[in-house]
Each structure stands twice: as C-alpha cells, then as structure tokens.
Write an enzyme that holds these catalytic residues in place. Structure first.
Site, PDB file in Angstrom:
ATOM      1  N   GLU A  33     -32.550  -6.674  30.633  1.00 45.65           N
ATOM      2  CA  GLU A  33     -32.585  -7.394  31.915  1.00 45.65           C
ATOM      3  C   GLU A  33     -33.836  -7.079  32.725  1.00 45.65           C
ATOM      4  O   GLU A  33     -34.348  -7.927  33.452  1.00 45.65           O
ATOM      5  CB  GLU A  33     -31.345  -7.065  32.757  1.00 45.65           C
ATOM      6  CG  GLU A  33     -30.057  -7.673  32.238  1.00 45.65           C
ATOM      7  CD  GLU A  33     -29.312  -6.791  31.256  1.00 45.65           C
ATOM      8  OE1 GLU A  33     -29.931  -5.865  30.683  1.00 45.65           O
ATOM      9  OE2 GLU A  33     -28.111  -7.029  31.060  1.00 45.65           O
ATOM     10  N   GLU A  65     -22.848  -5.873  26.899  1.00 47.19           N
ATOM     11  CA  GLU A  65     -21.790  -5.595  27.896  1.00 47.19           C
ATOM     12  C   GLU A  65     -20.437  -6.147  27.447  1.00 47.19           C
ATOM     13  O   GLU A  65     -19.399  -5.497  27.622  1.00 47.19           O
ATOM     14  CB  GLU A  65     -22.212  -6.169  29.255  1.00 47.19           C
ATOM     15  CG  GLU A  65     -23.405  -5.400  29.824  1.00 47.19           C
ATOM     16  CD  GLU A  65     -24.064  -6.092  31.010  1.00 47.19           C
ATOM     17  OE1 GLU A  65     -24.364  -7.300  30.922  1.00 47.19           O
ATOM     18  OE2 GLU A  65     -24.284  -5.432  32.033  1.00 47.19           O
ATOM     19  N   GLY A  82     -25.798  -9.196  28.592  1.00 49.01           N
ATOM     20  CA  GLY A  82     -24.374  -9.500  28.671  1.00 49.01           C
ATOM     21  C   GLY A  82     -23.683  -9.416  27.313  1.00 49.01           C
ATOM     22  O   GLY A  82     -22.464  -9.236  27.259  1.00 49.01           O
ATOM     23  N   ALA A 125     -26.655 -13.139  29.115  1.00 55.57           N
ATOM     24  CA  ALA A 125     -26.285 -14.205  30.034  1.00 55.57           C
ATOM     25  C   ALA A 125     -27.289 -15.333  29.875  1.00 55.57           C
ATOM     26  O   ALA A 125     -28.438 -15.106  29.462  1.00 55.57           O
ATOM     27  CB  ALA A 125     -26.298 -13.672  31.466  1.00 55.57           C
TER      28      ALA A 125
HETATM   29  N1  CO8 Z   1     -30.062 -17.467  27.691  1.00 56.84           N
HETATM   30  C1  CO8 Z   1     -30.293 -18.779  27.450  1.00 56.84           C
HETATM   31  N2  CO8 Z   1     -30.817 -19.241  26.307  1.00 56.84           N
HETATM   32  C2  CO8 Z   1     -31.106 -18.343  25.366  1.00 56.84           C
HETATM   33  C3  CO8 Z   1     -30.886 -16.967  25.535  1.00 56.84           C
HETATM   34  C4  CO8 Z   1     -30.325 -16.538  26.770  1.00 56.84           C
HETATM   35  N3  CO8 Z   1     -30.033 -15.264  27.026  1.00 56.84           N
HETATM   36  N4  CO8 Z   1     -31.293 -16.329  24.407  1.00 56.84           N
HETATM   37  C5  CO8 Z   1     -31.740 -17.261  23.578  1.00 56.84           C
HETATM   38  N5  CO8 Z   1     -31.641 -18.478  24.149  1.00 56.84           N
HETATM   39  C6  CO8 Z   1     -32.014 -19.785  23.574  1.00 56.84           C
HETATM   40  C7  CO8 Z   1     -33.516 -19.975  23.564  1.00 56.84           C
HETATM   41  O1  CO8 Z   1     -33.986 -20.407  24.809  1.00 56.84           O
HETATM   42  C8  CO8 Z   1     -33.658 -20.997  22.477  1.00 56.84           C
HETATM   43  O2  CO8 Z   1     -33.281 -22.256  23.004  1.00 56.84           O
HETATM   44  P1  CO8 Z   1     -34.182 -23.585  22.691  1.00 56.84           P
HETATM   45  O3  CO8 Z   1     -34.127 -23.708  21.176  1.00 56.84           O
HETATM   46  O4  CO8 Z   1     -33.485 -24.679  23.401  1.00 56.84           O
HETATM   47  O5  CO8 Z   1     -35.551 -23.265  23.174  1.00 56.84           O
HETATM   48  C9  CO8 Z   1     -32.568 -20.615  21.480  1.00 56.84           C
HETATM   49  O6  CO8 Z   1     -31.629 -19.838  22.204  1.00 56.84           O
HETATM   50  C10 CO8 Z   1     -33.091 -19.765  20.326  1.00 56.84           C
HETATM   51  O7  CO8 Z   1     -33.740 -18.631  20.886  1.00 56.84           O
HETATM   52  P2  CO8 Z   1     -35.242 -18.192  20.502  1.00 56.84           P
HETATM   53  O8  CO8 Z   1     -36.025 -19.378  20.067  1.00 56.84           O
HETATM   54  O9  CO8 Z   1     -35.782 -17.373  21.624  1.00 56.84           O
HETATM   55  O10 CO8 Z   1     -34.939 -17.278  19.218  1.00 56.84           O
HETATM   56  P3  CO8 Z   1     -35.878 -16.085  18.673  1.00 56.84           P
HETATM   57  O11 CO8 Z   1     -35.330 -15.755  17.326  1.00 56.84           O
HETATM   58  O12 CO8 Z   1     -37.297 -16.429  18.787  1.00 56.84           O
HETATM   59  O13 CO8 Z   1     -35.587 -14.863  19.670  1.00 56.84           O
HETATM   60  C11 CO8 Z   1     -34.221 -13.388  21.002  1.00 56.84           C
HETATM   61  C12 CO8 Z   1     -34.304 -14.294  19.744  1.00 56.84           C
HETATM   62  C13 CO8 Z   1     -35.112 -12.158  20.807  1.00 56.84           C
HETATM   63  C14 CO8 Z   1     -32.759 -12.963  21.132  1.00 56.84           C
HETATM   64  C15 CO8 Z   1     -34.684 -14.197  22.237  1.00 56.84           C
HETATM   65  O14 CO8 Z   1     -33.975 -15.408  22.246  1.00 56.84           O
HETATM   66  C16 CO8 Z   1     -34.438 -13.504  23.551  1.00 56.84           C
HETATM   67  O15 CO8 Z   1     -35.165 -12.599  23.912  1.00 56.84           O
HETATM   68  N6  CO8 Z   1     -33.401 -13.964  24.282  1.00 56.84           N
HETATM   69  C17 CO8 Z   1     -33.109 -13.447  25.613  1.00 56.84           C
HETATM   70  C18 CO8 Z   1     -32.492 -12.064  25.543  1.00 56.84           C
HETATM   71  C19 CO8 Z   1     -32.244 -11.525  26.936  1.00 56.84           C
HETATM   72  O16 CO8 Z   1     -33.153 -11.285  27.704  1.00 56.84           O
HETATM   73  N7  CO8 Z   1     -30.949 -11.317  27.230  1.00 56.84           N
HETATM   74  C20 CO8 Z   1     -30.537 -10.738  28.518  1.00 56.84           C
HETATM   75  C21 CO8 Z   1     -30.269 -11.852  29.509  1.00 56.84           C
HETATM   76  S1  CO8 Z   1     -29.909 -11.199  31.125  1.00 56.84           S
HETATM   77  C22 CO8 Z   1     -28.272 -10.742  31.045  1.00 56.84           C
HETATM   78  O17 CO8 Z   1     -27.645 -10.790  30.019  1.00 56.84           O
HETATM   79  C23 CO8 Z   1     -27.636 -10.280  32.327  1.00 56.84           C
HETATM   80  C24 CO8 Z   1     -26.138 -10.074  32.205  1.00 56.84           C
HETATM   81  C25 CO8 Z   1     -25.504  -9.819  33.538  1.00 56.84           C
HETATM   82  C26 CO8 Z   1     -24.665 -10.934  34.112  1.00 56.84           C
HETATM   83  C27 CO8 Z   1     -23.495 -11.334  33.326  1.00 56.84           C
HETATM   84  C28 CO8 Z   1     -22.364 -11.818  34.111  1.00 56.84           C
HETATM   85  C29 CO8 Z   1     -21.286 -12.373  33.217  1.00 56.84           C
END
Ligand code: CO8
Length: 261
Positions: free
Chosen positions: A135, A115, A112, A67
C-alpha cells in the site's frame, strides 16, 4: 435457494464450502461489491452444513491482488472509511464464524489479499503465491487489518519491515516466517485445502467451534483469563451429545458419528 453472486463463485460440497473471488481479469481485486458479497457468503456458510470453508481466487495468477485501485482512486475520505469498515466487518464475521476458514492462496495475495488471507484461520499456498502489503507504494496504508493481524501472525518486527518497505515475499519465505502453514505445487493446492477441510469437517462441529472461539479470544488476552475461557468452553462440551458419542465410540472401538449437537 442458493444465493447468486456477481463477483464470487460459491459452492458447498461434502460439507466443505468453497468461496472463489471471481474477477480474474482484475486479478480478483476487492471492490465494495466483492466485500459485500464475501460478507454474505460467510453468512451462507454458517447457514449450510459446511464444517469448513475454503477461500480462493479465480484463475491461475492471483488469489486477490489487493483492493481495487481503480475504485479507490475515486473514493472520498468518507467512502474510504466505509470501504475499510466493511472490510473489517468481513474479517470479524470470518473470525466469529463457528466454521474454520482456510485461505488457499493460488498466486498474488497483495494488500487486501494478504489481509483477507490473514482473516482466515490458516493459509495454504501454491508455490506461485506472493504475499505483501504494498500500500505504501500507492501513498496508502493497509486498511483491512494488515497493520494488526500481520504482526500477530509473524511478529511485529517482520510485519513492520513488510508494511514499511512494501516488499513481496514468496511462498517459501512466507512458510519460513510463519505466515502460511503449507506450500504445495499449484495443481495440488485445492486438493490439499479440500483434504484438510474434510478432515476438520469430520470432527465434532461444536468442539471445533469452541476451539476456534477460545483460540481467537485467547490470542489477545492474558494467559490466566485465556485459560479460564478454555476451561469454561471445555466443561460446556460435556453437555453435548457429540462428546457422549465421541468418548463412547472410543471405548467401543468404533468411529464416532457426530451430529453437531
Ligand atoms: N486493483 C485493480 N486492478 C488491478 C489490481 C488492483 N489491486 N491489481 C491488478 N489489477 C488489474 C490491472 O490493472 C490489469 O487490468 P487491465 O488488464 O484492465 O489493465 C489486470 O488486473 C492485470 O494486472 P497487470 O497487468 O498489472 O498484471 P501483471 O502481471 O503485470 O502484474 C501485479 C501483477 C504485480 C499483481 C500488479 O497487477 C500489481 O502490482 N497490482 C497491484 C497490487 C497492489 O498494489 N495491491 C494493493 C492495493 S491497496 C490495498 O489492497 C489496500 C487494502 C485496504 C482496504 C481494503 C478494504 C476492504
């Protein structure tokens, strides 16, 4: 007229629908617009001639990295409830659809993303895929079925470990624990997904729809009731033209021509 989407690519070709979450600069993160548009796309699949649908992510890095954390960081509890409810409705629509959905996971499928893949009927993944429910690293928990569908797919013990630790698993480990059905090199993922989708689309659509429904309902039902569901669906198919055609084609030693009736 084809629906236009802000956050998705959608196409139906040769009876296979492909839905691509298209926010590669944000690793295809799910915000309320994406969830709303995915739900609309599921309806569009149902109204098309597609016999199977593929869900994937744009770019070569992510299926869906979860998400949208930026969107969630500003949500009130009421907004978070609406977001989670919308996610659950989307999963429900995928599961209620007569058409099988295949997740083609091309990279990160986190939170998500895992999921969304679990709401699909089964998962193919590229060697670059990574799955997980991270999460808890954000002070949150899965809110789009992860605490439930993951346990049903891989067993409660393994699901608890992934949900409590937030650890990621690679494609080979995901295959080993039964989360996914197949691992292929990145360049072959969509080919493999389209092949299996075409195979499914070539079968009798009403029979496929009944298989999907009975397997979904039966998975959470006691065995005797589930077998009753199967028997009801089985005999109902004898009223379809496709069952007449399929059995007659076998006896006449020719390929069947199914019409979906
Ligand atoms: N949300 C928003 N932006 C994101 C997300 C995310 N989940 N993941 C990556 N991005 C963005 C980054 O902020 C970045 O944006 P910007 O260039 O503007 O700074 C861009 O995507 C590229 O990401 P990274 O620079 O972080 O790329 P890396 O290669 O360094 O890392 C990762 C990749 C490991 C995937 C890292 O991006 C990461 O850890 N992302 C978050 C993963 C995470 O925690 N996901 C779970 C989120 S919580 C959730 O999903 C709850 C679901 C329940 C509700 C759903 C209801 C529909």
């Amino acid at each position: 007229m084809a629906t236009t989407y802000e956050t998705l690519l959608f196409e139906v070709q040769d009876k296979t629908a492909t839905i691509t979450v298209n926010r590669p600069d944000k690793l295809n993160a799910l915000n309320p617009t994406v969830i709303r548009e995915l739900t609309r796309a599921v309806y569009e699949v149902s109204n098309s001639d597609a016999g199977a649908a593929i869900v994937t992510g744009a770019g070569d890095k992510a299926f869906v990295a979860g998400a949208d954390i930026a969107a969630m960081s500003k949500m009130s509890t009421t907004e978070a409830k609406a977001f989670s409810d919308a996610g659950h409705r989307l999963a429900w629509h995928i599961e209620q659809s007569a058409v099988p959905f295949i997740a083609a996971v091309n990279g990160f499928a986190l939170g998500g993303g895992t999921e969304l893949a679990l709401a699909c009927d089964f998962i193919y993944a590229s060697e670059k895929a990574r799955f997980g429910q991270p999460e808890v690293n954000l002070g949150l928990m899965p809110g789009f079925g992860g605490t439930q569908r993951l346990a049903r797919r891989i067993g409660i013990g393994r699901a608890r470990e992934l949900v409590y630790t937030g650890d990621l698993v690679n494609a080979d480990e995901s295959l080993r624990i039964g989360l996914i059905n197949r691992v292929v090199p990145p360049g072959e993922l969509m080919v493999a997904a389209r092949e299996v989708a075409a195979k499914i689309s070539s079968k009798a659509p009403v029979a496929i729809a009944r298989c999907k429904r009975v397997m979904a309902l039966g998975a959470d039902t006691d065995l005797a009731t589930a077998c009753e569901l199967e028997a009801s669906a089985f005999h109902g198919l004898f009223g379809t033209e496709d069952a007449r055609e399929g059995t007659r084609a076998f006896l006449e030693k020719r390929a069947p021509k199914f019409e979906g009736r």
